[in-house]
Write a protein that holds these residues in place. Structure first.
Motif, PDB file in Angstrom:
ATOM      1  N   LEU A 154     -18.268  92.696  39.204  1.00 14.40           N
ATOM      2  CA  LEU A 154     -17.936  93.518  38.528  1.00 14.40           C
ATOM      3  C   LEU A 154     -17.116  94.944  38.679  1.00 14.40           C
ATOM      4  CD1 LEU A 154     -20.564  93.211  35.480  1.00 14.40           C
ATOM      5  CD2 LEU A 154     -18.112  92.450  35.471  1.00 14.40           C
ATOM      6  N   PHE A 155     -17.740  95.463  39.742  1.00 11.18           N
ATOM      7  CA  PHE A 155     -17.070  96.770  40.050  1.00 11.18           C
ATOM      8  C   PHE A 155     -16.373  96.439  41.275  1.00 11.18           C
ATOM      9  CE2 PHE A 155     -21.305  97.410  38.355  1.00 11.18           C
ATOM     10  CZ  PHE A 155     -21.748  98.304  37.030  1.00 11.18           C
ATOM     11  N   LEU A 156     -15.888  95.175  41.273  1.00 13.27           N
ATOM     12  CA  LEU A 156     -14.983  95.387  42.387  1.00 13.27           C
ATOM     13  C   LEU A 156     -13.531  95.108  41.966  1.00 13.27           C
ATOM     14  CD1 LEU A 156     -16.975  93.855  45.421  1.00 13.27           C
ATOM     15  CD2 LEU A 156     -17.106  96.232  44.981  1.00 13.27           C
ATOM     16  N   THR A 157     -13.128  95.755  41.013  1.00  8.24           N
ATOM     17  CA  THR A 157     -11.856  94.497  39.916  1.00  8.24           C
ATOM     18  C   THR A 157     -10.734  95.147  40.587  1.00  8.24           C
ATOM     19  OG1 THR A 157     -13.149  94.061  38.206  1.00  8.24           O
ATOM     20  CG2 THR A 157     -10.698  94.121  37.377  1.00  8.24           C
ATOM     21  N   PRO A 158     -10.431  96.588  41.538  1.00 10.52           N
ATOM     22  CA  PRO A 158      -9.140  96.955  41.633  1.00 10.52           C
ATOM     23  C   PRO A 158      -9.040  96.362  43.436  1.00 10.52           C
ATOM     24  CG  PRO A 158     -10.649  98.796  41.199  1.00 10.52           C
ATOM     25  CD  PRO A 158     -11.815  97.901  41.197  1.00 10.52           C
ATOM     26  N   LEU A 159     -10.205  96.360  43.791  1.00 11.58           N
ATOM     27  CA  LEU A 159      -9.335  94.731  45.278  1.00 11.58           C
ATOM     28  C   LEU A 159      -9.226  93.766  45.165  1.00 11.58           C
ATOM     29  CD1 LEU A 159      -9.822  95.015  48.633  1.00 11.58           C
ATOM     30  CD2 LEU A 159     -12.595  94.467  47.863  1.00 11.58           C
ATOM     31  N   LEU A 160      -9.769  93.037  43.568  1.00 11.59           N
ATOM     32  CA  LEU A 160     -10.330  91.613  43.204  1.00 11.59           C
ATOM     33  C   LEU A 160      -8.294  91.478  42.938  1.00 11.59           C
ATOM     34  CD1 LEU A 160     -13.409  90.539  41.808  1.00 11.59           C
ATOM     35  CD2 LEU A 160     -12.256  89.791  43.766  1.00 11.59           C
ATOM     36  N   THR A 161      -7.950  92.119  42.365  1.00  8.96           N
ATOM     37  CA  THR A 161      -6.586  92.212  41.387  1.00  8.96           C
ATOM     38  C   THR A 161      -5.301  92.083  42.256  1.00  8.96           C
ATOM     39  OG1 THR A 161      -6.822  94.588  40.392  1.00  8.96           O
ATOM     40  CG2 THR A 161      -7.609  92.220  39.071  1.00  8.96           C
ATOM     41  N   ILE A 162      -5.195  92.184  44.023  1.00  6.78           N
ATOM     42  CA  ILE A 162      -4.258  92.732  45.041  1.00  6.78           C
ATOM     43  C   ILE A 162      -4.024  91.501  44.806  1.00  6.78           C
ATOM     44  CG2 ILE A 162      -4.952  95.173  45.009  1.00  6.78           C
ATOM     45  CD1 ILE A 162      -5.556  93.598  47.574  1.00  6.78           C
ATOM     46  N   VAL A 163      -4.227  90.095  44.894  1.00  6.17           N
ATOM     47  CA  VAL A 163      -4.034  88.899  45.381  1.00  6.17           C
ATOM     48  C   VAL A 163      -2.439  88.300  44.419  1.00  6.17           C
ATOM     49  CG1 VAL A 163      -4.489  86.913  45.065  1.00  6.17           C
ATOM     50  CG2 VAL A 163      -6.439  88.793  45.337  1.00  6.17           C
ATOM     51  N   PRO A 164      -1.728  88.505  45.408  1.00  5.37           N
ATOM     52  CA  PRO A 164      -0.053  87.696  44.789  1.00  5.37           C
ATOM     53  C   PRO A 164      -1.130  86.029  44.480  1.00  5.37           C
ATOM     54  CG  PRO A 164      -0.642  88.166  47.260  1.00  5.37           C
ATOM     55  CD  PRO A 164      -1.548  88.469  46.921  1.00  5.37           C
ATOM     56  N   VAL A 208      -0.023  92.873  54.440  1.00  2.90           N
ATOM     57  CA  VAL A 208       0.797  93.450  56.054  1.00  2.90           C
ATOM     58  C   VAL A 208       2.750  92.828  55.509  1.00  2.90           C
ATOM     59  CG1 VAL A 208       0.927  92.683  58.546  1.00  2.90           C
ATOM     60  CG2 VAL A 208      -1.203  92.546  57.476  1.00  2.90           C
ATOM     61  N   ILE A 209       2.747  91.937  55.676  1.00  2.00           N
ATOM     62  CA  ILE A 209       4.121  91.289  55.171  1.00  2.00           C
ATOM     63  C   ILE A 209       4.528  92.591  54.474  1.00  2.00           C
ATOM     64  CG2 ILE A 209       6.060  90.055  54.176  1.00  2.00           C
ATOM     65  CD1 ILE A 209       4.414  88.025  55.855  1.00  2.00           C
ATOM     66  N   ASN A 210       3.742  92.979  52.915  1.00  2.00           N
ATOM     67  CA  ASN A 210       4.475  93.878  52.483  1.00  2.00           C
ATOM     68  C   ASN A 210       5.120  94.899  52.921  1.00  2.00           C
ATOM     69  OD1 ASN A 210       5.053  94.152  49.009  1.00  2.00           O
ATOM     70  ND2 ASN A 210       3.977  95.859  49.597  1.00  2.00           N
ATOM     71  N   SER A 211       4.049  95.362  53.812  1.00  2.00           N
ATOM     72  CA  SER A 211       4.247  97.151  54.087  1.00  2.00           C
ATOM     73  C   SER A 211       5.747  97.252  55.442  1.00  2.00           C
ATOM     74  CB  SER A 211       2.770  97.219  54.892  1.00  2.00           C
ATOM     75  OG  SER A 211       2.242  96.328  55.588  1.00  2.00           O
ATOM     76  N   LEU A 212       5.930  95.807  55.787  1.00  2.00           N
ATOM     77  CA  LEU A 212       6.243  95.935  57.263  1.00  2.00           C
ATOM     78  C   LEU A 212       7.647  95.701  56.716  1.00  2.00           C
ATOM     79  CD1 LEU A 212       3.694  94.717  59.846  1.00  2.00           C
ATOM     80  CD2 LEU A 212       4.592  97.002  59.388  1.00  2.00           C
ATOM     81  N   VAL A 219      -2.798  88.856  54.856  1.00  2.00           N
ATOM     82  CA  VAL A 219      -1.290  89.011  55.033  1.00  2.00           C
ATOM     83  C   VAL A 219      -0.492  89.145  54.595  1.00  2.00           C
ATOM     84  CG1 VAL A 219      -0.126  86.576  56.207  1.00  2.00           C
ATOM     85  CG2 VAL A 219      -2.256  86.685  56.882  1.00  2.00           C
ATOM     86  N   ALA A 220      -0.437  88.831  53.049  1.00  2.00           N
ATOM     87  CA  ALA A 220       0.541  89.735  52.456  1.00  2.00           C
ATOM     88  C   ALA A 220       0.722  91.320  52.187  1.00  2.00           C
ATOM     89  CB  ALA A 220       0.372  88.664  51.167  1.00  2.00           C
TER      90      ALA A 220
END
Length: 485
Positions: A378-388, A240-244, A237-238
């Motif tokens: 361990l290999f999905l760090t970029p995905l995990l660090t977008i959480v606000p 989407v909101i950030n992009s709009l 949700v965040a």
């Protein structure tokens, strides 16, 4: 016959068929009335109910600064958190043969971030975690764990859990911007307020509020993985909101989809600790009290978790004892050492392991599944660090609630118990310090018992720690009296 004993009899009754292979024989899967399918489902369930730590641990540790203003890198924190959880969960499965997963402990990481780090460097703070883990191992090996356990009254242990829960919830409200400090220039006696201006404004706050409602709704319906589902949903949700929308700031983390989802793990924090540097930074008395706080939180939380999960799995024996308890506690102490050495804070056993037990897990084989999933993370760090912060902070509020439920076990009509418990619970969030809350409760308990003429009921270990806390609280006038300042 107790319910625990009845459960203990069930696996024995199902132990007739012979093991199907070496894994079955080693983990005693058939003997405990389980199957490979149940163990695998249980391993997945445990991972998805505790995977939120991969977001929350970097959130808590990464948002704090040490004495010198330095912050830990969130990407490296995510890697360290996943690595320690993967390795120690597998070690617990193989060495303890219990469906008991381990990861960085909530509450313990709050102590490190907001109580210890401001007094010293991050290297020194993580060195204290290593010392704490080594001390727990010594307590287990020497058998002193029983003495320490019996020294602290059960209501105070429960009050500590409740106080930490309120403290964690307050951190969640503050991190999300739902609660903020009133500027001192206003000359007001009110220290905090709603939002940044006395009202809730902005899209990030909306994300947080919706996240809290979603989390508590899922918890109320007893949905497995409720916290993780909420974090993932509100992060999307965040994004989407950030992009709009035109959002001025999200705080530390902006929810933007990364250029790549998979990346090599960053092990930059491994080995970054100083074993004895804290003594030079904070002083011997303060360091001793801090280590005691860590040991107390870790040690007793582990005992409750191990017994609770084992009872739920029907693994307690007729005397209510946990199988392989010595090894289990030793591995838990080693997990604390590993957490400090990796700079991910103290790792400990997770009560969320009960989710795996609910799916049928009865052995350490489930841990192989859970640990492997942490290894994959361990290999999905970029995905995990977008959480606000606003998407993750509702989990802190929810965990605060779960820890708060211990309050029902405190006898509030017995003042010699209720007053120290109240002091413990209230002082933690109001002073933003877990150590202060424990100290207030201990000192209050000793004083009230003495006033009532029942000083002999207080264990000598509690007298000693209360004396240390008195020194801790009065350190400034003592230093002036001794001419240190």
């Amino acid at each position: 016959m107790s319910e625990a004993q009845k459960k203990a009899d069930r696996p024995a009754a199902a132990a007739g068929p012979p093991p199907v292979n070496g894994f079955d024989r080693f983990f005693r899967i058939t003997e405990r009335g389980s199957t490979f399918g149940r163990e695998i489902r249980g391993g997945f369930a445990t991972f998805f109910t505790m995977a939120y730590i991969l977001v929350l641990n970097p959130l808590i540790l990464g948002s704090a600064k040490d004495k010198f203003g330095d912050q830990l890198d969130p990407v490296q924190l995510t890697t360290a958190t996943a690595l320690v959880a993967a390795v120690m969960t597998i070690v617990m499965g193989v060495g303890g043969n219990l469906p008991l997963a381990l990861a960085a402990g909530l509450g313990l990481n709050a102590v490190v971030a907001f109580q210890i780090a401001p007094l010293m460097s991050w290297d020194d703070a993580m060195g204290l975690i290593v010392l704490e883990g080594l001390l727990i191992c010594v307590l287990v090996v020497t058998g002193l764990r029983e003495a320490v356990m019996h020294a602290i009254p059960q209501p105070l242990k429960q009050a500590i859990s409740v106080g930490i829960g309120l403290f964690i919830a307050l951190i969640g409200f503050v991190d999300a911007g739902f609660v903020s400090r009133v500027p001192d220039v206003a000359g007001t006696t009110v220290p905090v307020q709603l939002g940044s201006t006395g009202t809730l404004t902005g899209w990030p706050i909306l994300v947080f509020c919706l996240g809290v409602l979603l989390t508590v709704g899922l918890l109320a319906r007893k949905v497995r993985g409720a916290i993780l589902i909420s974090i993932v949903t509100m992060t999307l949700v965040a994004v989407v909101i950030n992009s709009l929308a035109d959002v001025r700031t999200w705080g530390l983390t902006t929810p933007e989809w990364p250029e790549r989802v998979v990346d090599a793990p960053d092990f930059g924090l491994l080995g970054e600790f100083s074993l004895f540097g804290a003594f030079g930074q904070a002083g011997v008395v303060t360091v001793v009290l801090l280590v005691f706080t860590l040991v107390l939180s870790d040690f007793f939380d582990t005992m409750g978790t191990v017994v609770g999960v084992s009872a739920e799995a029907g693994l307690l024996d007729e005397q209510g004892k946990v199988p392989n308890l010595g090894r289990v506690l030793l591995i838990d102490g080693a997990a604390a050492v590993a957490g400090g050495a990796a700079s991910s804070s103290s790792a400990t056993s997770y009560i969320e392991s009960a989710a795996g037990v609910g799916e049928g897990a009865r052995t350490g084989f489930a841990n192989l599944v859970t640990g492997s999933l942490f290894g994959l993370a361990l290999f999905l760090t970029p995905l995990l660090t977008i959480v606000p912060l606003q998407a993750a902070a509702p989990a802190l509020v929810a965990v605060g609630f779960l820890m708060m439920t211990q309050v029902k076990y405190i006898e509030w009509d017995r003042y010699e118990i209720a007053i120290p418990a109240f002091l413990t619970i209230a002082v933690m969030p109001f002073t933003y310090s877990i150590t202060n809350g424990i100290g207030a409760g201990f000192v209050g308990y000793v004083v009230i018992k003495t006033v009532l003429g029942r000083a002999k009921e207080v264990h000598w270990l509690l007298w000693g720690t209360s004396a240390l806390f008195l020194v801790y609280f009065a350190i400034d006038p003592i230093e002036q009296l001794l001419g240190v300042k």
